[in-house]
Design a protein around this motif. Sequence first.
Motif, short mmCIF file in Angstrom:
data_model
loop_
_atom_site.label_atom_id
_atom_site.label_comp_id
_atom_site.label_asym_id
_atom_site.label_seq_id
_atom_site.Cartn_x
_atom_site.Cartn_y
_atom_site.Cartn_z
N TYR A 52 0.82 -1.21 0.00
CA TYR A 52 0.00 0.00 0.00
C TYR A 52 0.86 1.26 0.00
O TYR A 52 1.93 1.30 0.61
N THR A 54 1.96 4.94 1.08
CA THR A 54 1.94 5.66 2.34
C THR A 54 1.08 6.91 2.19
O THR A 54 0.81 7.36 1.07
N GLN A 58 0.37 9.12 -1.25
CA GLN A 58 -0.98 9.46 -1.71
C GLN A 58 -1.14 10.96 -1.87
O GLN A 58 -1.72 11.44 -2.85
N ASN A 151 0.64 -5.71 -7.57
CA ASN A 151 0.66 -4.89 -6.36
C ASN A 151 1.43 -5.56 -5.23
O ASN A 151 1.31 -5.17 -4.07
N LYS A 164 1.20 0.50 -6.60
CA LYS A 164 0.77 0.20 -5.24
C LYS A 164 -0.74 0.35 -5.07
O LYS A 164 -1.40 1.04 -5.85
N MET A 165 -1.24 -0.29 -4.04
CA MET A 165 -2.63 -0.10 -3.65
C MET A 165 -2.78 1.27 -2.99
O MET A 165 -1.83 1.81 -2.40
N ASN A 166 -3.97 1.85 -3.09
CA ASN A 166 -4.32 3.14 -2.48
C ASN A 166 -3.63 4.34 -3.12
O ASN A 166 -3.72 5.45 -2.59
N LYS A 183 -8.86 6.61 -6.41
CA LYS A 183 -7.90 5.78 -5.69
C LYS A 183 -7.95 4.34 -6.17
O LYS A 183 -9.02 3.77 -6.34
N ASN A 185 -7.83 0.73 -5.23
CA ASN A 185 -7.95 -0.06 -4.01
C ASN A 185 -8.39 -1.50 -4.26
O ASN A 185 -8.84 -2.19 -3.33
#
Length: 234
Positions: A52, A54, A58, A151, A164-166, A183, A185
Amino acid sequence: MEKKIVKVLSFALLLGAITTSSAFAGKEQSGVLIHKDAIGGSVLSNMPGAVYATPEEQALQSQQASFEALLPSLKNNGLNAAAAERRYDTENNPILIGYWNPNECGSNKKDTYARHTIGELQNSSGSKYLLSYGNATWYNTSGKNALPYRNGSSTTGQTTVDVKMNINFTIRDVDKDKASTIKRNDFGPNQCPGSRYVKVIADLDKTVFKDLHGNTSDGVFYSRTLVPLENWNP
């Protein structure tokens, strides 16, 4: 006799309504929740080992989201001339990342595949982005948006992170020339070799899809995505 027929028809209609309402409800396979999108592709939630972004990453991507808007508009320019001819950055050699989805990619196969980062590498303020053209569809009403890039989640021994996720990314409906920053996700759709899903570059929340495209009944629209990259792997 007529009463019996009415009862049978009523039950059939009720069963049809139940089936329709659960079309995107998802099923669980070894902890991974599998959804079906509007055109039949599989989208996966709760993938083990996913990496994910950070809060700082983001925030940076939220600031850089305007970069997509700074690209030439979709009308009368070299960058998007190919878009008018329906260019697709198609995945012809997807990456096997796991065994979560029974029978989708062939009888008795549980294969789940990701895309390579196919498209054009873009740079902005020292960060790398992937500009891709392809289809977008929708699969949920829960604020979930999926990309089919690695991911870090894997049951095949490789833990590469392409996106990455998010992380925040931008998607544009090319025909409507309308964009939104959202986003990432979830993961999907599953990029089964030779399937029509290898042309799908994003799976969206229903509201996001409708806001960009104007309806959800089409199920799919031609899109452009600008995605922040952790790993460039064309």
